[in-house]
Write an enzyme that holds these catalytic residues in place. Structure first.
Site, PDB file in Angstrom:
ATOM      1  N   HIS A 190       0.850  -1.190   0.000  1.00  0.00           N
ATOM      2  CA  HIS A 190       0.000   0.000   0.000  1.00  0.00           C
ATOM      3  C   HIS A 190       0.886   1.241   0.000  1.00  0.00           C
ATOM      4  O   HIS A 190       1.829   1.343   0.799  1.00  0.00           O
ATOM      5  CB  HIS A 190      -0.907   0.017   1.224  1.00  0.00           C
ATOM      6  CG  HIS A 190      -1.731   1.262   1.350  1.00  0.00           C
ATOM      7  ND1 HIS A 190      -1.583   2.145   2.403  1.00  0.00           N
ATOM      8  CD2 HIS A 190      -2.682   1.792   0.543  1.00  0.00           C
ATOM      9  CE1 HIS A 190      -2.426   3.156   2.252  1.00  0.00           C
ATOM     10  NE2 HIS A 190      -3.102   2.960   1.125  1.00  0.00           N
ATOM     11  N   SER A 191       0.616   2.148  -0.927  1.00  0.00           N
ATOM     12  CA  SER A 191       1.315   3.420  -0.995  1.00  0.00           C
ATOM     13  C   SER A 191       2.817   3.182  -1.151  1.00  0.00           C
ATOM     14  O   SER A 191       3.243   2.516  -2.095  1.00  0.00           O
ATOM     15  CB  SER A 191       0.983   4.242   0.264  1.00  0.00           C
ATOM     16  OG  SER A 191       1.484   5.543   0.159  1.00  0.00           O
ATOM     17  N   LEU A 192       3.632   3.700  -0.220  1.00  0.00           N
ATOM     18  CA  LEU A 192       5.075   3.507  -0.314  1.00  0.00           C
ATOM     19  C   LEU A 192       5.448   2.041  -0.225  1.00  0.00           C
ATOM     20  O   LEU A 192       6.454   1.612  -0.806  1.00  0.00           O
ATOM     21  CB  LEU A 192       5.765   4.310   0.803  1.00  0.00           C
ATOM     22  CG  LEU A 192       7.295   4.237   0.841  1.00  0.00           C
ATOM     23  CD1 LEU A 192       7.903   4.793  -0.438  1.00  0.00           C
ATOM     24  CD2 LEU A 192       7.831   4.983   2.064  1.00  0.00           C
ATOM     25  N   SER A 242       4.084  -0.383  -1.701  1.00  0.00           N
ATOM     26  CA  SER A 242       4.083  -0.956  -3.044  1.00  0.00           C
ATOM     27  C   SER A 242       5.368  -0.630  -3.792  1.00  0.00           C
ATOM     28  O   SER A 242       5.881  -1.451  -4.551  1.00  0.00           O
ATOM     29  CB  SER A 242       2.867  -0.439  -3.815  1.00  0.00           C
ATOM     30  OG  SER A 242       2.945   0.965  -4.007  1.00  0.00           O
TER      31      SER A 242
END
Length: 1848
Positions: A1436-1438, A1440
């Site tokens: 999720h977000s960073l 990923s």
């Protein structure tokens, strides 16, 4: 056939009998085959009109046969049917008849008789007159059914019977009456501890009346046969009848029927008597003659009838060892003088032809297969009955042998070939001959079971033991009827002999066809093709044993004969062959002598376990030489070898890189592993597992050619392993089963069945005794020891008895048998002097002096001691036991607990002896317990081929598989199907009994007690009639019936059934058996009074003795006893038993140490919540397994309270509960209530009664459970246990894990707006997935295909901001003090982005993520050892981006598996320093560098200044550093540096150093790369332009290859662009992950797309993720509707624009598909929208993009079809076939050619203000069901599990 002719129906009559088996409607027999049935009305022929249910597929003659079996028509015969005045053709199908419809009237038409049909009609009348009474079954030696006697009630009316005749249907009121009035105490002999075993109680008098007497006599007239002139006038027979009124009448049979004539005993006058009618039915005429006959017949028809299953004849004879109490009184006139039973010799049936014709019947449809199975069963049953009758005729001396060999006489009788078989010294003489007959039948059964093989035939075969003689009977093989001289003179080919040792070398199409059939059969039987040396030293290929012969019969069929050595030899009993070896030829002689020399030194032959001979005493000799392995053992051994094979392959692959790597590497490692495993286990193939055994190995007369030496030695090894497998595996497994089962073998029959199921032959009984004696559980296996000793004793006795009978003539048989039994059962029995016995019999019977002539024969001199010595000698020779039997029968009783009555029963069942039903006193030492009058008969004991009902058996096996999976509904459906199919063929067979039993169990478990009861009734009757009235299976069926009727409230009937089962159990085995404990437990539940306690205590004693005090059976008995003690007021004893029960129950769930007391021992840990938490029971704490989390409190909830304002009951603390429990138990024990319990804190609890308990709190007491002060003075309601409160205890998650997913969070410690941690968010996501699995994969979950997906959080934030890095302290020192909360939030969250791009902390983040994932993976595998699913990752977000970089830098192959330590220095392709300088033409600096001990690794770490200090000029310095640096970058996978994938490359940038020189790609470094000494790395900033812009760090390797990478709200695209990457090569994939999904919310401010970086030519719309409820959101549907309206207005404009633009851009016309007129589908409008966008954009592109546009147009429909397969029919129908076949566009290989970007549907409220919900949209994924469903669908699509859209 004879039995058919005797019954008067011939072939058609037999068919009618088969159809009558299904005449009664079964409660569960309604299947789809009855969908073609319809009712018709039957009239005419003097019968009352009635309705008949017929089937459309029936022939007319089938309907006639069904009519003849009806009570309304019986015994009429010779009838036909007519419809609308037209007689119907017998072979016409009913469904083809015009005018035949439901309710149609069919008339019976009386057809004229012929001489044959009139005799058939008389035979049917005799069946009625010979109606079986209750004692007839015993008189004929058949096992009776006793159930009707138990279930009969005098108050029952015929109306209470259910339609099929069962007598157990009662109303609720009747049940209550029965329960209260018929509860009687059991008799004394059934109470525990009683030694009385009355036989009279085994067969109680039937409640059914004896068969009525219709006539005094019925016989052929003295004037029969008719004279010639009367024959010409139509007279067939003259019959004399004597009625019950003593009237004598003569009757004439003629074509029109029967009439009275005027003949008398002295005068022949065939003229019709005055006023005599001519009746078509013989019974009509008898009713006219005799009023008594008419009344009796009417009473019989109007009275209640037993169900068909109780009166239907069994296909095979089931022996009853007890006969009627008085045989002379039960014998009755069977009217045999009528003569219809007599069969002329010319009518001997051709049994083989009848059997083969039945086997060759068509099998195309289910109905055809059922008719075929029915026909085969009929023929085989008639064949077995003929064999039984033939054996009696032969042994009794009524048939002369057809050959002149007295040693091996052969007989022909009734179409049968009967012989004893020739004795052979090689096979062991007499014992070998009997073994050969048994093995021949076993071989025939094996070939008969190959239902898939058509074209290979076997002769109908049976063996009979009668009066000590064993006879083999077969049908006559076609082509072999000629004399022996003719056969000897003819050549083998002319006789049809095509295969075998005596066939000779020949070649023909028929031989090739036969060999092909034999090869297929060998595959099914696991037999190896082998070559032996035949006559004249020619090689003979064989697929069978050496004795088998294959021939082509005169009927054109292929037959296989002499198959008694079909299965391989048992090497445990081949000592001569073991020592001498197989016959060898040629060069093997020298090898043999060498091997013999080695064997003399003590070498163990290959295949035997170590110390096998000394431990097991095998191999050894046996009394005969035909010891063969059983087919069940062959299959079990092959399965065992297959397990070894798979284990060997797995171990080899693990040593060479693992299974997955070897399977995908496409190299020779997998093949080598398979070949090695095949060689290790002895597979006949070296490329696949194929295990076959040679039946000719260890045959002393067989020679193998020299070329077969290696194969023969391998087969010898396999047979030794198979023989040792019995001792080392099968016998211990059998004893282990007996140790834990309460249904262990009870008698010889059940012991034999249990052993044979595991492939253990009965010659291993001695080894079973040895294993029991050496077992530590010897005492718990005493019932098995008892059964084994009894079986050895009776089998040895039978062999002695067979020899004993050979010297006895027929008149002395009963006396000889009784004498033998007295010698057997009475110790030291000595016969009375012959003279005295003769005088007694002479005076008693008046026979004179000659009456005792038979008493002087040799058999009368046998004594008990002599008989016992003979038995012990046989047991020692056969089973290897000598002293176990002792010195007499009393030894067996005293040491093993055997009962003489049980031994007597076993002996009679094995020898066919039938005794008179009376109570025998077997312990009297002074009087013979059995006299000649007690021996009623000796019946033949027949062994025959079992004919399966194929379709019914298949349905039965399918149901068993469903039960193992827990799918009871499907199992119930298949069992009902199987029951119906069995009924269509024949219910009276063992498998049908098992099927009914299983169906009743399933129905009972499903809560259908009434259905279970009705089915179990039938199962009991089938068991009594097929297995025997006292068979162990019948005992179990009675016990189950008791359970079902007790569940329905019929307590008295349950008592009767249980007492019946206990009586049978006492007779069969005795009281010391685990099943007696089961019966006594049930009796303790249904009985009342003191006897209840007796049975419960006896059950407790037995269960404790057999299973121990901690077993569930023992605990249940303790609990039941405690309840009984409480009801009697004995509370202290009840408390003792309840504590013992609690101890046993708690020990089974591993918490006994916590509840019983503070005992020593370790902590007890129980995994809960999907094994993500461990509960430490002693500590009462719950600990997280996979993440850091503080422990939480765990309470044992036993007492609860609830205040006025509480919404639910709350648990008390455990110490409070303990005090409450003690007070409660005291109140219950002493029955003293109103007790007041005060606590130190002032609280008071008053126990008013068991249901009313209140708690009172003092004023002002503060308690954490109280919601408000006002509640303190109000009493609380107190409850004990969860049974008394409304609480839902969740079932928990499925145990099976299908897939594992690791979820990596983004920036900051919080993952959503509620500031929850990654752990809590992942828990929500997991809960959503479980809910979606239950709704969208409901059917798959019910079928057991789906378990669950496990999601585990990966936390890296705490490691980065922990004390190890100190980064928080450093940042805090430089943070401004203003707006502190905002700055703290920024430092804790947003700075993570900068940390990741920092060369100092990037390594920490990546190492933390990888190590955490690997740690969780290892821990998960340790806790889920059975897990073999795939693994995916979610970022999720960073998170990923971290996973993207990590997966980009994974390595494949063995290097990736082993990994490279991060501190290990790199090496440059193995080059040396000298080679490098030589390549650069700088050899002159070699000495300078070597003087400083520099090599390539250290040179790569040097800077320009270092080389300058060594005096190396600038030019050589730059060449050396440039070469080494570039070489290092290309070797980054060895150094842990940045991976440079081919698809993620940035054009190299040109930089300039401080000297003004330019170089491409790298510049002079400013610092060294080194990370071995610190947590973080000082990274060289000058390498940012390398690859995709990642910092140069050491990327660790994951311990697995992820299947799919899911990115939530991912900024990957933005970071790649910032790093300088403009385009991703479409062919680029992650090295170890093949799937990638970029999932984002449309308003997510952090998310970016990836597809435009791959497909740059066109703008692709992202894939819209469907709503989890299977529809679009409302506002999106409205938006689509508006779009469609605008598209309709612009349709013409778009068409013109498309044409103009195509001309301008010179694109082909087919580049864009046309829009159909009137296309209003969603897919069509989306295509237009896509086309419009593509046309607008095409002005900037070349013509190559036209094909891409065409493919793009398919994506909306592909999406709709992909997710909603069941609801897109309309969309699909509007698309042409050409468009449907177009392939989907490939958006690069990052997701395997599939789409990458997937967008969620925004909520309606979110669409009003995108900015307001921007932050929330970035954090919505954790609770998004649409996202979870997309993950589940991707996971389970790859597992082949279909997506299921729930109904709205």
């Amino acid at each position: 056939m004879k039995d058919k002719v005797r019954r008067g129906g011939g072939r058609n009559q037999a068919k009618a009998d088969a159809m009558s088996m299904t005449g009664g409607k079964d409660d569960v027999g309604v299947r789809q085959h009855e969908d073609t049935s319809f009712p018709v009305k039957i009239q005419g022929a003097g019968v009352e009109p009635f309705d008949l249910q017929v089937h459309g597929f029936w022939l007319v003659q089938d309907a006639v046969m069904a009519l003849l079996s009806r009570d309304e028509v019986c015994p009429r015969s010779n009838l036909s049917l007519s419809l609308a005045g037209t007689t119907l053709e017998p072979l016409a199908e009913l469904q083809s008849l015009k005018g035949l419809k439901p309710g149609a009237i069919l008339r019976l038409v009386e057809e004229p008789y012929t001489a044959r049909s009139s005799r058939h009609h008389l035979a049917r009348v005799l069946e009625l007159l010979r109606a079986s009474g209750p004692q007839d079954a015993l008189r004929e030696g058949r096992s009776p059914s006793i159930l009707e006697t138990l279930t009969h009630t005098h108050t029952q009316t015929p109306d209470s019977r259910i339609p099929n005749g069962k007598t157990l249907k009662r109303s609720l009121s009747n049940t209550k009456t029965e329960t209260t009035n018929q509860d009687v105490a059991p008799p004394e002999y059934l109470l525990p501890g009683s030694s009385e075993r009355p036989l009279m109680a085994l067969l109680p008098h039937s409640s059914q009346p004896e068969a009525p007497s219709y006539l005094r006599d019925l016989s052929l007239s003295c004037w029969n046969p008719a004279p010639g002139h009367r024959k010409l006038q139509g007279d067939f027979l003259y019959i004399t009848v004597v009625t019950m009124e003593e009237r004598r009448c003569d009757i004439t049979s003629c074509p029109k029927g029967f009439f009275l004539n005027r003949s008398t005993e002295g005068v022949f006058d065939p003229r019709p008597a005055q006023s005599s009618p001519v009746c078509h039915s013989f019974t009509d005429l008898l009713c006219y003659i005799s009023p008594v006959f008419k009344q009796t017949l009417t009473t019989l028809k109007n009275g209640s009838q037993l169900p068909p299953v109780e009166v239907m004849p069994t296909p095979y004879h089931t022996l009853s060892w007890l006969g009627p109490p008085c045989a002379s009184r039960t014998h009755k006139n069977t009217f045999s003088r009528l003569g219809v039973d007599e069969q002329p010799e010319t009518q001997a049936p051709d049994w083989n032809e009848e059997m083969q014709v039945a086997r060759d019947l068509p099998q195309g449809s289910l109905e055809e297969r059922l008719q075929r199975d029915r026909a085969i069963l009929q023929v085989n049953g008639a064949f077995v009955r003929a064999v039984t009758q033939g054996a009696e005729m032969v042994v009794d001396g009524f048939v002369d042998p057809v050959n002149g060999n007295p040693e091996d006489p052969a007989f022909l009788w009734g179409g049968l070939f009967i012989s004893q078989g020739a004795t052979s010294a090689m096979f062991g003489g007499y014992r070998g001959r009997r073994a050969a007959q048994r093995l021949e039948l076993q071989g025939v059964q094996a070939y008969s079971n190959i239902t898939e093989l058509q074209g290979l035939h076997i002769l109908p075969t049976a063996i009979v033991d009668y009066r000590g003689v064993r006879l083999s009977a077969q049908g006559l093989a076609p082509g072999l009827e000629g004399s022996e001289q003719d056969q000897a003179a003819a050549a083998p080919a002319s006789r049809g002999l095509l295969y075998g040792m005596n066939a000779g070398p020949q070649e023909s199409p028929q031989r090739r066809q036969l060999l092909q059939l034999l090869a297929q059969a060998a595959k099914y039987l696991s037999l190896q093709r082998h070559v032996v040396v035949g006559h004249n030293n020619h090689k003979v290929p064989l697929f069978t044993s050496v004795d088998a012969q294959g021939l082509l019969g005169a009927d054109g069929r292929f037959y296989i004969l002499d198959v008694f050595r079909t299965f391989p030899a048992d090497a445990n009993f081949c000592p001569e062959v073991e020592t001498e070896g197989q016959t060898v030829t040629g060069e093997e002689e020298s090898n043999k002598s060498c091997e013999e020399g080695e064997e003399k030194k003590g070498c163990v032959k290959e295949g035997w376990p170590e110390n096998y001979h000394s431990d097991a005493g095998l191999p050894k000799s046996f009394p005969h030489g035909l010891c063969r392995l059983r087919p069940e053992l062959v299959q079990a051994f092959i399965q065992h070898k297959h397990c070894q094979y798979t284990q060997h392959v797995r171990e080899t692959l693990d040593e060479n890189g693992g299974l997955e790597e070897c399977a995908t590497a496409c190299d020779s490692r997998a093949t080598t592993a398979v070949r090695a495993a095949c060689k290790a286990v002895g597979s006949v193939s070296d490329i696949i597992f194929e295990m076959r055994l040679n039946p000719s190995v260890f045959s002393p007369e067989v020679s193998f050619p020299p070329g077969e030496s290696t194969t023969t030695k391998l087969q010898e090894r396999l047979l030794r392993e198979a023989a040792a497998f019995i001792i080392t595996h099968q016998i211990p497994a059998f004893l282990e089963y007996c140790l834990h089962s309460n249904e262990a073998p009870m008698d010889g029959a059940s012991l034999k069945q249990a052993l044979h199921q595991r492939g253990i032959s009965l010659r291993y009984l001695g080894h079973v005794i040895t294993n029991i004696s050496q077992s530590e559980h010897k005492e718990r296996l005493r019932h098995i020891m008892r059964s084994v000793i009894g079986e050895i004793f009776t089998r040895s006795t039978r062999r002695v008895f067979n020899n004993f009978l050979q010297g006895v003539d027929m008149p002395s048989l009963s006396a000889a048998v009784s004498h033998f039994l007295c010698c057997l059962l009475v110790p030291h029995f000595t016969p009375a002097p012959v003279g005295e016995e003769t005088k007694k019999k002479s005076r008693r019977r008046g026979r004179g002096a000659g009456a005792g002539a038979a008493e002087s024969t040799l058999w009368s001199t046998l004594t008990g001691a002599e008989l016992w010595n003979l038995i012990c000698q046989d047991a020692a020779e056969t089973y290897g036991i000598s002293d176990d039997l002792g010195s007499g029968p009393n030894h067996l009783v005293e040491h093993y607990g055997l009962q003489k009555l049980s031994l007597l029963r076993e002996f009679c069942l094995k020898t066919g002896v039938q005794l008179r039903l009376r109570d025998y006193v077997l312990d009297n030492q002074n009087k013979a317990p059995i006299g000649p009058d007690d021996v009623l008969n000796i019946f033949p004991v027949v062994k025959h081929i079992e004919m399966p009902t194929v379709d019914a058996s298949k349905a039965h096996r399918t149901a068993q598989a469903f039960i193992q999976k827990g799918l009871l509904d499907k199992a119930h459906e298949n069992l009902k199907e199987a029951v119906f199919l069995f009924g269509r063929v024949c219910d009276l067979n063992p498998e049908a009994c098992y099927c009914h039993n299983l169906l009743a169990k399933v129905a009972f478990v499903q809560g259908k007690a009434a259905e279970a009861r009705s089915i179990q009734l039938k199962a009991v009757v089938i068991s009594e009639r097929v297995f025997g009235f006292d068979h162990p299976n019948t005992i179990q069926q009675y016990a189950l019936l008791a359970v079902y009727v007790f569940a329905g409230g019929e307590t008295a009937l349950a008592q009767k059934c249980l007492l019946r089962a206990r009586l049978l159990m006492l007779t069969v085995h005795g009281e010391d058996h685990p099943y007696i404990a089961t019966l006594d437990t049930c009796l303790g539940l249904v009985l009342t009074g003191d006897q209840k306690e007796q049975f419960l205590k006896n059950a407790l004693r037995l269960n404790t003795s057999f299973f121990g005090p901690s077993h569930v059976h023992t605990a249940l008995n303790q609990h039941l006893l405690a309840q009984w003690m409480c009801s009697k007021g004995e509370y202290r004893s009840a408390m003792t038993h309840e504590k013992e029960a609690l101890t046993a129950f708690t020990s089974m769930v591993s918490i006994s140490a916590c509840e019983i007391g503070d005992k020593e021992g370790g902590e007890i840990v129980i995994a809960v919540e999907g094994e993500r938490y461990d509960v430490h029971v002693r500590e009462r704490k719950r600990y997280a397994v996979y993440w850091e989390q503080g422990p939480t409190e765990v309470r044992r909830c036993s007492w609860f309270y609830k205040g006025d304002k509480d919404t639910r009951f709350m648990p008390y603390p455990e110490d409070f509960c303990k005090n409450l429990e003690e007070a409660y138990m005291i109140a219950v024990t002493l029955n003293e209530w109103k007790r007041k319990l005060e606590f130190p804190n002032g609280e008071t609890v008053i126990l008013h009664n068991p249901k009313l308990i209140m708690q009172y709190q003092p004023m002002g007491l503060q308690d954490e459970w109280v919601s408000s002060p006002s509640e303190q003075t109000r009493p609380r309601t107190v409850k004990r246990g969860v049974d008394n409160i409304s609480v839902e205890i969740p079932d928990g998650e499925p145990e099976k894990v299908d897939h594992l997913v690791f979820m990596v969070h983004g920036i900051g410690p919080a993952c959503d707006l509620r500031f929850r941690s990654i752990i809590q968010c992942v828990n929500d996501f997991r809960s959503a997935s479980l809910s979606l699995l239950a709704s969208h994969y409901k059917r798959a979950q019910q079928d057991g295909q789906v378990g669950r997906v496990e999601f585990l959080p990966v936390n890296w934030h705490s490691a980065l901001h922990g004390d190890a890095t100190g980064v928080d302290e450093d940042i805090q020192r430089i943070t401004l003090p203003s707006i502190s909360r905002l700055r703290h939030f920024t430092n804790d969250t947003l700075l993570d982005l900068f940390f990741y791009n920092s060369p100092t902390y990037c390594q920490t983040i990546v190492d933390t993520v990888a190590s955490e994932i690997n740690k969780l993976h290892t821990l998960f595998k340790q806790r889920h050892t059975e897990f073999n699913g795939a693994i995916s990752v979610v970022g999720h977000s960073l998170g990923s981006l971290i996973l993207f970089d990590l997966l980009t830098n994974q390595r494949t192959g063995s290097e990736a598996r082993e990994g490279v330590p991060s501190g290990e220095p790199f090496r440059l392709s193995g080059d040396t320093l000298q080679e490098t300088l030589t390549r650069l033409d700088l050899q002159q600096y070699l000495d300078t560098l070597q003087a400083e001990n520099l090599d390539l690794e250290s040179l790569a770490l040097c800077q320009d200044g270092d080389l300058k200090d060594l005096g190396i000029p600038l030019g050589p310095r730059k060449k050396i550093l440039n070469y080494v640096r570039r070489k290092w970058l290309s070797e980054n996978c060895k150094t842990g540096g940045v991976h440079l994938p081919p698809g993620l490359q940035v054009p190299p940038q040109v930089t300039s150093d401080h000297d003004g020189d330019q170089s491409s790609g790298v510049t002079t470094p400013q610092s060294q790369f080194h990370r071995a000494q610190s947590v973080t790395s000082a990274v060289d900033y000058e390498y940012f332009n390398v690859g995709i812009g990642q910092v140069s760090i050491d990327y660790p390797q994951l311990a697995f290859h992820p299947q799919t990478f899911f990115a939530f709200g991912s900024p990957i695209g933005m970071f790649l662009t910032v790093r300088g990457l403009k385009h991703i090569d479409p062919n680029y994939t992650f090295p170890t992950c093949k799937s990638f999904y970029n999932i984002y919310h449309p308003y997510d401010p952090v998310a970016y797309r990836l597809e435009p970086m791959i497909v740059t030519e066109v703008d692709l719309e992202p894939m819209l993720i469907p709503h989890h409820k299977g529809r679009k959101r409302m506002h999106l549907e409205l938006k689509d509707s508006l779009t469609r309206m605008s598209m309709d207005l612009k349709n013409n404009v778009l068409g013109s624009l498309r044409t103009a633009w195509q001309s301008f851009a010179r694109l082909p016309v087919a580049a864009l598909p046309p829009v159909d007129d009137g296309d209003t589908t969603i897919a069509g409008h989306l295509q237009e929208t896509q086309a419009s966008a593509a046309v607008t954009d095409s002005a900037k592109r070349d013509g190559k993009s036209a094909d891409i546009w065409t493919k793009i147009l398919e994506w909306p429909r592909a999406l709709h079809k992909h997710y909603f397969k069941g609801s897109c029919d309309e969309v699909e129908s509007s698309v042409s076939a050409e468009q449907r076949e177009q392939s989907e566009i490939k958006v690069g290989m990052l997701n395997g050619g599939r789409r990458i970007d997937f967008v969620l549907q925004e909520k309606p409220i979110e669409s009003f203000n995108e900015y307001l919900f921007a932050i929330q949209s970035h954090l919505c994924y954790w609770e998004s069901e649409d996202t979870a469903l997309l993950l589940l669908k991707e996971i389970y699509d790859k597992l082949g599990v279909a997506f299921e859209q729930p109904q709205q």
